[in-house]
Write an enzyme that holds these catalytic residues in place. Structure first.
Site, short mmCIF file in Angstrom:
data_model
loop_
_atom_site.label_atom_id
_atom_site.label_comp_id
_atom_site.label_asym_id
_atom_site.label_seq_id
_atom_site.Cartn_x
_atom_site.Cartn_y
_atom_site.Cartn_z
N ASN A 1 -6.01 9.15 3.48
CA ASN A 1 -5.34 8.07 2.74
C ASN A 1 -5.88 8.01 1.31
OD1 ASN A 1 -3.54 6.03 2.30
ND2 ASN A 1 -4.38 4.62 3.82
N HIS B 1 -5.19 -4.11 5.33
CA HIS B 1 -4.52 -3.56 6.51
C HIS B 1 -3.94 -4.66 7.39
CE1 HIS B 1 -6.54 0.31 5.62
NE2 HIS B 1 -5.55 0.83 6.31
#
Length: 406
Positions: free
Chosen positions: A259, A290
């Protein structure tokens, strides 16, 4: 639209702070509503994914606008100075940057100046001008095509999709806390199976991120320049490096190649600007971004502990293994095994989401990574990490001390 108003009306010294609080606050409220709507289910209609990307873009633009208008050039690092935005965007530019079709679903987040250069047709030309083509025998600038990069990435997405359909469904993460499995399987076998199920969980990320990268490249966006062999590179927006992930010999190397664009966002809006405890604050922000599932916080808080322990081990021990090739090879093999198992141990709660299965998993693993990390931090010396939120540009180097521990 509220953040666009902040960018145009808020005081320059606080523009990035106000934008960050509003964007992250709204995202957090949406994550909370997601808990009550989905009840720990990850549905295909989930709205939080695009909103997470938009939040990254809003805060990125706000910080770079603050750097360009509210700070002197000598206060910025080389990267901050390169990416600083000198003028406020128009409403059309702002909405285009946030909502362009190439990245609205799966990202990645790109820098505002790179995106505007792409829209204005300067993106590839700017990168080509960094090379002296006359010395390479060219009479004019070449015209790099993304076709090869797009086809290569589409092949990766196809392989990832096949692996997802065959492996992921057959090796669910939930099986590692199944009572029958725990009763009949010895500890070392459970560790091995943990590695297998973690590998099986990766293809869906490989598929989504590589496809998103290919979509941008197909539109002509993502050219990053020419490497030392003269090959055109289309990895400006790449979100992962599969080879470096699977061969990582340090926890830091692993997360730097996983990521990638989110890691870059965390560095630019948090790590580089945090006045204290940058590592801890960056992991906490990552968890908050998140969502609010407990498993995310178990993962990122464990990540803080393991990152600090890994750094201490590397700084204290690595130089003893550099005297010969066999020693260095043995060190690489051992650190590869430890890194892969540490990552598996860390990310399992991220997949499980809830508290009860996470605690059950930790108990089945005897909290071994937590215990080992704490012992390492108690026994080995910890070198203070150089960190400055206002490092003068003439002293900043492209590869700072923060990236030496690779």
């Amino acid at each position: 639209m509220m953040n666009y108003g902040i960018m145009n009306m808020a005081s320059i010294p606080n523009i990035h702070r106000y934008s960050f609080v509003v964007a992250m606050g709204y995202l957090t409220l949406c994550h909370i509503s997601r808990i009550y709507i989905f009840h720990y289910g990850i549905l295909t209609t989930d709205f939080s994914g695009p909103l997470m990307i938009i939040t990254q873009k809003i805060t990125t633009l706000a910080c770079q606008l603050h750097d360009g208008i509210g700070r002197q050039a000598e206060e910025l690092t080389a990267e901050q100075n390169r990416l600083a935005v000198k003028t406020r965007p128009s409403l059309l530019e702002y909405l285009s940057y946030l909502l362009n079709f190439m990245s609205i679903i799966a990202g990645p987040c790109s820098n505002y100046k790179d995106y505007i250069a792409f829209i204005e047709g300067r993106h590839v030309h700017m990168k080509l001008l960094e090379v002296n083509w006359k010395q390479k025998g060219y009479d004019r600038l070449p015209d790099p095509s993304p076709t090869g990069a797009v086809m290569y990435k589409l092949c990766i997405t196809l392989v990832s999709l096949i692996l997802f359909l065959t492996l992921t469904k057959n090796f669910p993460m939930a099986y590692i806390i199944d009572n029958e499995f725990l009763d009949k399987t010895p500890f070392l076998s459970r560790l091995g199976y943990l590695y297998v199920v973690t590998q099986a969980a990766k293809p869906k990320y490989y598929f989504a991120w590589t496809l998103a990268d290919a979509v941008n490249n197909a539109a002509g966006y993502g050219f990053s320049g020419v490497d030392e062999r003269g090959t055109f590179r289309w990895d400006l927006l790449s979100n992962l490096n599969i080879w470096n992930i699977e061969t990582a010999t340090s926890f830091k190397m692993y997360i730097e190649n996983w990521n990638i664009q989110t890691a870059a966002w965390l560095k630019r809006v948090c790590y580089d600007r945090a006045p204290w405890y940058p590592t801890a604050l960056t992991f906490i922000l990552s968890a908050l971004w998140h969502g609010i599932y407990p498993g995310y916080y178990f993962t990122f808080l464990t990540g803080i502990l393991i990152t600090l322990a890994a750094r201490a081990v590397r700084n204290s021990c690595r130089h003893y293994f550099l005297s010969s090739v066999p020693l260095k090879m043995a060190y690489d093999v051992i650190t590869w095994v430890v890194t892969q198992l540490a990552v598996c141990y860390t990310v399992a709660p991220f997949v499980m989401l809830a508290v009860e299965p996470t605690i059950k998993f930790y108990k089945s693993m005897y909290f071994h990574m937590h215990i080992l990390s704490i012992l390492v931090l108690l026994v080995l010396p910890i070198r203070p990490q150089a960190h400055s939120i206002r490092k003068p540009q003439n002293q900043a180097m492209p590869n700072s001390d923060k990236s030496k521990d690779k």
